[in-house]
Motif scaffolding. Structure first.
Motif, PDB file in Angstrom:
ATOM      1  N   ALA A 191     -80.513 -35.120   7.309  1.00 37.86           N
ATOM      2  CA  ALA A 191     -81.629 -34.242   7.687  1.00 37.86           C
ATOM      3  C   ALA A 191     -81.404 -32.822   7.176  1.00 37.86           C
ATOM      4  O   ALA A 191     -82.345 -32.154   6.719  1.00 37.86           O
ATOM      5  N   VAL A 192     -80.157 -32.363   7.229  1.00 40.16           N
ATOM      6  CA  VAL A 192     -79.854 -31.006   6.761  1.00 40.16           C
ATOM      7  C   VAL A 192     -80.081 -30.893   5.258  1.00 40.16           C
ATOM      8  O   VAL A 192     -80.631 -29.895   4.760  1.00 40.16           O
ATOM      9  N   ARG A 193     -79.666 -31.920   4.500  1.00 47.19           N
ATOM     10  CA  ARG A 193     -79.885 -31.897   3.051  1.00 47.19           C
ATOM     11  C   ARG A 193     -81.371 -31.800   2.722  1.00 47.19           C
ATOM     12  O   ARG A 193     -81.782 -31.063   1.824  1.00 47.19           O
ATOM     13  N   LEU A 194     -82.171 -32.564   3.460  1.00 47.13           N
ATOM     14  CA  LEU A 194     -83.611 -32.509   3.233  1.00 47.13           C
ATOM     15  C   LEU A 194     -84.143 -31.104   3.518  1.00 47.13           C
ATOM     16  O   LEU A 194     -84.916 -30.547   2.718  1.00 47.13           O
ATOM     17  N   MET A 195     -83.740 -30.521   4.650  1.00 47.20           N
ATOM     18  CA  MET A 195     -84.228 -29.195   5.006  1.00 47.20           C
ATOM     19  C   MET A 195     -83.833 -28.160   3.965  1.00 47.20           C
ATOM     20  O   MET A 195     -84.646 -27.299   3.574  1.00 47.20           O
ATOM     21  N   ALA A 196     -82.592 -28.232   3.487  1.00 47.61           N
ATOM     22  CA  ALA A 196     -82.136 -27.276   2.482  1.00 47.61           C
ATOM     23  C   ALA A 196     -82.934 -27.420   1.189  1.00 47.61           C
ATOM     24  O   ALA A 196     -83.336 -26.425   0.569  1.00 47.61           O
ATOM     25  N   ASN A 197     -83.188 -28.654   0.774  1.00 46.42           N
ATOM     26  CA  ASN A 197     -83.952 -28.873  -0.456  1.00 46.42           C
ATOM     27  C   ASN A 197     -85.395 -28.377  -0.317  1.00 46.42           C
ATOM     28  O   ASN A 197     -85.948 -27.783  -1.253  1.00 46.42           O
ATOM     29  N   LEU A 245     -81.633 -40.898   5.890  1.00 50.53           N
ATOM     30  CA  LEU A 245     -82.338 -40.634   4.645  1.00 50.53           C
ATOM     31  C   LEU A 245     -81.353 -40.793   3.494  1.00 50.53           C
ATOM     32  O   LEU A 245     -80.373 -40.052   3.407  1.00 50.53           O
ATOM     33  N   SER A 246     -81.589 -41.738   2.646  1.00 54.99           N
ATOM     34  CA  SER A 246     -80.741 -41.892   1.459  1.00 54.99           C
ATOM     35  C   SER A 246     -81.073 -40.759   0.482  1.00 54.99           C
ATOM     36  O   SER A 246     -82.111 -40.101   0.606  1.00 54.99           O
ATOM     37  N   PRO A 247     -80.209 -40.514  -0.515  1.00 55.75           N
ATOM     38  CA  PRO A 247     -80.555 -39.497  -1.529  1.00 55.75           C
ATOM     39  C   PRO A 247     -81.908 -39.774  -2.190  1.00 55.75           C
ATOM     40  O   PRO A 247     -82.646 -38.842  -2.514  1.00 55.75           O
ATOM     41  N   GLU A 248     -82.240 -41.062  -2.362  1.00 56.93           N
ATOM     42  CA  GLU A 248     -83.533 -41.409  -2.957  1.00 56.93           C
ATOM     43  C   GLU A 248     -84.687 -41.045  -2.028  1.00 56.93           C
ATOM     44  O   GLU A 248     -85.745 -40.584  -2.496  1.00 56.93           O
ATOM     45  N   ASP A 249     -84.471 -41.218  -0.718  1.00 58.88           N
ATOM     46  CA  ASP A 249     -85.511 -40.848   0.248  1.00 58.88           C
ATOM     47  C   ASP A 249     -85.728 -39.335   0.253  1.00 58.88           C
ATOM     48  O   ASP A 249     -86.871 -38.851   0.288  1.00 58.88           O
ATOM     49  N   VAL A 250     -84.625 -38.590   0.235  1.00 60.53           N
ATOM     50  CA  VAL A 250     -84.729 -37.126   0.190  1.00 60.53           C
ATOM     51  C   VAL A 250     -85.485 -36.685  -1.056  1.00 60.53           C
ATOM     52  O   VAL A 250     -86.374 -35.828  -0.992  1.00 60.53           O
ATOM     53  N   GLN A 251     -85.150 -37.303  -2.192  1.00 59.48           N
ATOM     54  CA  GLN A 251     -85.816 -36.949  -3.444  1.00 59.48           C
ATOM     55  C   GLN A 251     -87.297 -37.290  -3.387  1.00 59.48           C
ATOM     56  O   GLN A 251     -88.152 -36.525  -3.864  1.00 59.48           O
ATOM     57  N   ARG A 252     -87.626 -38.411  -2.775  1.00 58.05           N
ATOM     58  CA  ARG A 252     -89.021 -38.848  -2.688  1.00 58.05           C
ATOM     59  C   ARG A 252     -89.841 -37.866  -1.853  1.00 58.05           C
ATOM     60  O   ARG A 252     -90.966 -37.509  -2.214  1.00 58.05           O
ATOM     61  N   ILE A 253     -89.266 -37.431  -0.741  1.00 54.93           N
ATOM     62  CA  ILE A 253     -89.965 -36.467   0.122  1.00 54.93           C
ATOM     63  C   ILE A 253     -90.156 -35.146  -0.621  1.00 54.93           C
ATOM     64  O   ILE A 253     -91.242 -34.556  -0.596  1.00 54.93           O
ATOM     65  N   CYS A 254     -89.099 -34.689  -1.295  1.00 55.89           N
ATOM     66  CA  CYS A 254     -89.182 -33.408  -2.011  1.00 55.89           C
ATOM     67  C   CYS A 254     -90.188 -33.488  -3.162  1.00 55.89           C
ATOM     68  O   CYS A 254     -90.944 -32.537  -3.394  1.00 55.89           O
ATOM     69  N   ASP A 255     -90.212 -34.603  -3.849  1.00 57.21           N
ATOM     70  CA  ASP A 255     -91.178 -34.768  -4.939  1.00 57.21           C
ATOM     71  C   ASP A 255     -92.611 -34.735  -4.405  1.00 57.21           C
ATOM     72  O   ASP A 255     -93.504 -34.126  -5.004  1.00 57.21           O
ATOM     73  N   THR A 256     -92.828 -35.390  -3.272  1.00 56.96           N
ATOM     74  CA  THR A 256     -94.160 -35.386  -2.656  1.00 56.96           C
ATOM     75  C   THR A 256     -94.561 -33.972  -2.250  1.00 56.96           C
ATOM     76  O   THR A 256     -95.703 -33.550  -2.446  1.00 56.96           O
ATOM     77  N   PHE A 257     -93.590 -33.242  -1.731  1.00 56.00           N
ATOM     78  CA  PHE A 257     -93.843 -31.859  -1.327  1.00 56.00           C
ATOM     79  C   PHE A 257     -94.180 -30.992  -2.538  1.00 56.00           C
ATOM     80  O   PHE A 257     -95.142 -30.213  -2.525  1.00 56.00           O
ATOM     81  N   LEU A 258     -93.412 -31.123  -3.587  1.00 49.37           N
ATOM     82  CA  LEU A 258     -93.596 -30.261  -4.759  1.00 49.37           C
ATOM     83  C   LEU A 258     -94.865 -30.609  -5.535  1.00 49.37           C
ATOM     84  O   LEU A 258     -95.507 -29.719  -6.115  1.00 49.37           O
ATOM     85  N   ARG A 259     -95.239 -31.884  -5.555  1.00 44.60           N
ATOM     86  CA  ARG A 259     -96.458 -32.268  -6.303  1.00 44.60           C
ATOM     87  C   ARG A 259     -97.715 -31.727  -5.640  1.00 44.60           C
ATOM     88  O   ARG A 259     -98.707 -31.442  -6.304  1.00 44.60           O
ATOM     89  N   PHE A 260     -97.706 -31.641  -4.313  1.00 44.18           N
ATOM     90  CA  PHE A 260     -98.825 -31.071  -3.554  1.00 44.18           C
ATOM     91  C   PHE A 260    -100.133 -31.777  -3.907  1.00 44.18           C
ATOM     92  O   PHE A 260    -101.126 -31.176  -4.272  1.00 44.18           O
ATOM     93  N   GLU A 261    -100.105 -33.106  -3.752  1.00 48.70           N
ATOM     94  CA  GLU A 261    -101.281 -33.912  -4.056  1.00 48.70           C
ATOM     95  C   GLU A 261    -101.639 -34.784  -2.856  1.00 48.70           C
ATOM     96  O   GLU A 261    -100.789 -35.138  -2.042  1.00 48.70           O
TER      97      GLU A 261
END
Length: 774
Positions: free
Chosen positions: A196-202, A460-476
């Protein structure tokens, strides 16, 4: 040091507990000894090369009478800490007796610098020494930490490599993690899972990764626990900076109320060589973030936290002067030309931690400030319009600070299985995000754990964290990502009133009810039954008996069934109630009310008044004719006693406006009527029992008026709104926006299943009934 060696070293220290403490402590208390001893051994090893220089400097300072010695001793040790005792740990293991060892060990502890003393105090490590000494375990413990097979020094020892600051910090954090997970019923109190902390930091850093320049950045956690969030945030920022060929310096700041976790956090920073950062960690039971802000004048670049959920902050509120006296600028803010109170319910202060961090944002830098904070679901919707929680959401959203909220999987944390959400905020939204909020449903993006850790059964696996961050950054807009204008979460809370409609009748039965108008009707009825009319007509004559009865009823036994009905109201009477019952003026006043109402009845009769306005006029006329001097409050008691609500009655008029002073506006309670042949504008009395509130979206087409005309007036045409009571509220509903209704089966599918069942059962009935006689 490579990871294999680090793991071996961590396991060695972890096993010291079983080797030395098994019969002295229960397993859950091993950490009380192992963690502070790990800190002491590392500090001892770091200070060993400069030990003699520190002792010489100490002696010189004492000779010169210098009282403020801290800076000079730090310089002598070459570290942010020092020890002025004549001992190193290795000097203590050869002590002849347990008492001698204990005395020298305590002298050794007393020699440490104030910042280390603070750590030891909050670890409460000195409380463990008598127990360890009595069990003859102190010497064994020291020997284990001095074992030749391990090296906690930054310098190589024989074939053993030195342990650099980063590796030492990593090992210490691993020990903390193991102890937390081993004692998982308490882990969630002070330990946020690393996934959870890794996700928040990203989420905090990635949106501005290409805007980070070389320089200094301040990071802050207002509920820092063991410091894991600050550590991960610092590492993430450094990685991003290196990837963009930038050089950044970070300064960590934190505040923590729990003594032990504060000690762990501060010790971890010291072990990593971040002595200055350790001084920026403030904590202990007296340092509550809410009532004792340690960084009032500071502003920070990046902030993240996991505040306590559902934890009462009543004691903090009392220290701050209560709701009426609280004037902390963090929690009372100017929003436009309106002062908003951000004070939440005393039973849950989690959103106040968010308000605290928002008060520390930088407003004069290109990056401003970015915040990531995790909350449970109550922060999304609790609090009515105008209340603290709703006002915090309003303050955030109307200032356009909220970028996104991410719904995390259930059972992500050690001590709770409830839904949790990461709030991402900034005061420097990029152009394409301005005026909008993104909601991300990541509840299904996780991998299960092989073994539960308390309530935590997934991560949250590293892939899950990346997926959430990608969704956030795409803003779609996607199935898991919804984008809304800020106003979509706001609403008006509008008060809707309806007129009071009454019938009135001066009957004897209604007038008699005034006999107990002073309250405590059940008790007074019982006293009247016992003492009769003298209680009203000549109360002084029965005062002695009245005192006796009230006193006896106050002491009545709960098991007295014969008097249960009459005395139940009197049992346990408060002193205030007894005093009121024994006040003869209350009985006299009630008698006067009956007399006044009876006189009015003699003039007005006992006929039914279907129009309360006519009744009021005639009461006033009769009152003047009879010379009644009753007060307005007493007249109100009489009128209320002889009146009752009646839906078919005309509305009761509250105020008649002079001609030209008001324009008719039925929607706002201004009605045009004819009185005495003249047209005028009136306001009606409100029937509080019919009062209602409507929650109207800020995006409602046509606004409040259109909604009321469409949704309210067709069903209650006499209703009006009270504009002065209208309040703005905000709430966020993930369920409403992401709910997927179950897909209903087609009729053809259902029919096919029915036919298949009929075929399976065909002939069963005939077999069951075969051979039966009719």
């Amino acid at each position: 040091m490579d990871q294999a060696q680090l793991n071996w070293l961590t396991n060695f220290i972890w096993n010291i507990a079983d080797d030395v403490l098994r019969d002295v402590y229960v397993r859950g208390k091993y950490r009380d000894v192992i963690l502070p001893m790990t800190v002491l051994r590392r500090l001892d090893a770091v200070l060993e090369p400069t030990k003699q220089a520190v002792l010489e400097m100490k002696a010189a300072l004492d000779r010169e009478g210098v009282t403020n010695q801290d800076d000079a001793l730090r310089a002598a040790s070459g570290q942010a800490f020092y020890n002025t005792s004549p001992f190193l740990l290795r000097d203590l293991k050869s002590r002849a007796t347990q008492q001698k060892l204990r005395d020298d060990f305590e002298a050794y502890l007393d020699g440490f610098s104030p910042n280390v003393q603070d750590i030891l105090t909050n670890f409460e490590f000195r409380n463990q020494i008598p127990r360890l000494s009595k069990a003859d375990a102190l010497g064994q413990l020291i020997e284990k930490f001095l074992d030749k097979d391990i090296n906690l020094s930054p310098q190589p020892s024989g074939d053993l490599p030195g342990l650099d600051n980063h590796s030492m910090g990593t090992m210490f954090e691993e020990l903390v993690r193991r102890f937390n997970e081993d004692n998982n019923e308490e882990a969630g109190e002070h330990w946020t899972p690393r996934d959870a902390v890794r996700l928040m930091a990203n989420l905090m850093f990635l949106p501005v990764a290409d805007q980070i320049e070389s320089g200094t950045y301040l990071l802050y956690d207002c509920a820092c626990g063991t410091g894991g969030m600050l550590t991960v945030a610092e590492e993430t920022l450094q990685q991003i900076a290196r990837a963009h060929r930038k050089r950044v310096a970070t300064h960590l700041y934190g505040q923590e109320i729990n003594g032990e976790t504060y000690a762990i956090c501060k010790a971890d920073l010291l072990l990593k060589g971040d002595g200055d950062a350790a001084d920026n960690i403030i904590g202990g039971p007296e340092h509550s973030t809410l009532s004792n802000d340690a960084f009032r004048s500071r502003e920070f670049d990046f902030m993240l936290a996991n505040p306590p959920y559902g934890k009462s902050w009543k004691s903090d509120l009392e220290r701050m002067g209560g709701k009426a006296g609280l004037r902390d600028p963090r929690f009372r803010v100017m929003h436009g030309d309106e002062e908003l109170s951000l004070i939440t319910r005393s039973s849950d202060g989690q959103m106040l931690f968010l308000a605290n961090m928002l008060s520390k944002m930088k407003h004069d830098t290109p990056l401003g400030s970015r915040i990531a904070e995790v909350h449970n679901g109550s922060s999304l919707f609790t609090g009515d319009a105008g209340q603290g929680e709703s006002n915090i959401r309003r303050w955030i959203i109307e200032n356009d600070w909220l970028e996104a909220i991410v719904a995390l999987p259930l059972n992500m944390f050690y001590n709770t299985g409830i839904a949790t959400y990461v709030w991402v905020l900034t005061n420097r939204k990029p152009e394409h995000r301005r005026g909008k909020v993104q909601l991300i449903d990541a509840t299904q993006w996780f991998r299960p754990l092989r073994k539960n850790m308390g309530k935590k059964n997934c991560e949250l696996s590293p892939e899950d964290v990346q997926r959430i961050c990608d969704t956030f950054l795409r803003f779609e807009e996607t199935t898991q990502s919804k984008i809304f204008p800020n106003a979509a979460f706001g609403y008006w809370k509008v008060r809707v009133d309806r007129p009071l409609r009454l019938h009135s009748q001066l009957t004897r039965q209604r007038i008699d009810a005034l006999r107990f108008a002073s309250g405590d009707e059940g008790v007074r009825a019982s006293l009247y039954d016992a003492l009769g009319d003298d209680l009203f007509e000549n109360p002084r004559a029965v005062r002695e008996e009245l005192v006796r009865l009230v006193t006896e009823w106050g002491q009545a036994e709960a098991g007295d069934e014969d008097d249960a009905e009459a005395g139940s109201a009197a049992r346990g009477l408060s002193e205030k109630t007894k005093k009121k019952l024994l006040d003869l003026s209350t009985w006299q006043r009630d008698a006067d009310l009956i007399t006044t109402a009876t006189r009015l009845r003699q003039v007005l009769g006992d006929g039914l008044f279907e129009d309360h306005n006519v009744f009021l006029e005639q009461v006033e006329s009769a009152r003047g004719d009879l010379g009644i001097k009753a007060s307005a409050a007493e007249m109100k008691l009489i009128i209320n006693a002889v009146s009752w609500r009646e839906e078919s009655a005309p509305p009761v008029i509250k105020k008649v406006h002079k001609p030209g002073k008001a324009q008719p506006d039925p929607l706002r309670g201004l009605y045009e009527v004819v009185i005495g042949g003249k047209r005028c504008v009136v306001e009606y009395e409100t029937d509080t029992e019919l009062r209602d509130y409507e929650q109207i979206p800020l995006l409602e087409e046509g606004g409040i008026e259109a909604f009321i005309r469409r949704e309210v007036l067709p069903y209650t045409p006499d209703a009006w709104i009270v504009e002065s009571e209208t309040k703005v509220g905000y709430e966020i509903s993930f369920t409403r926006h992401f709910y997927q209704p179950p897909q209903l089966r087609m009729l053809a599918e259902i029919a096919a299943d029915i036919r298949a069942l009929e075929q399976e059962t065909e002939g069963l009935l005939s077999e069951i009934t075969k051979g039966a006689t009719t």
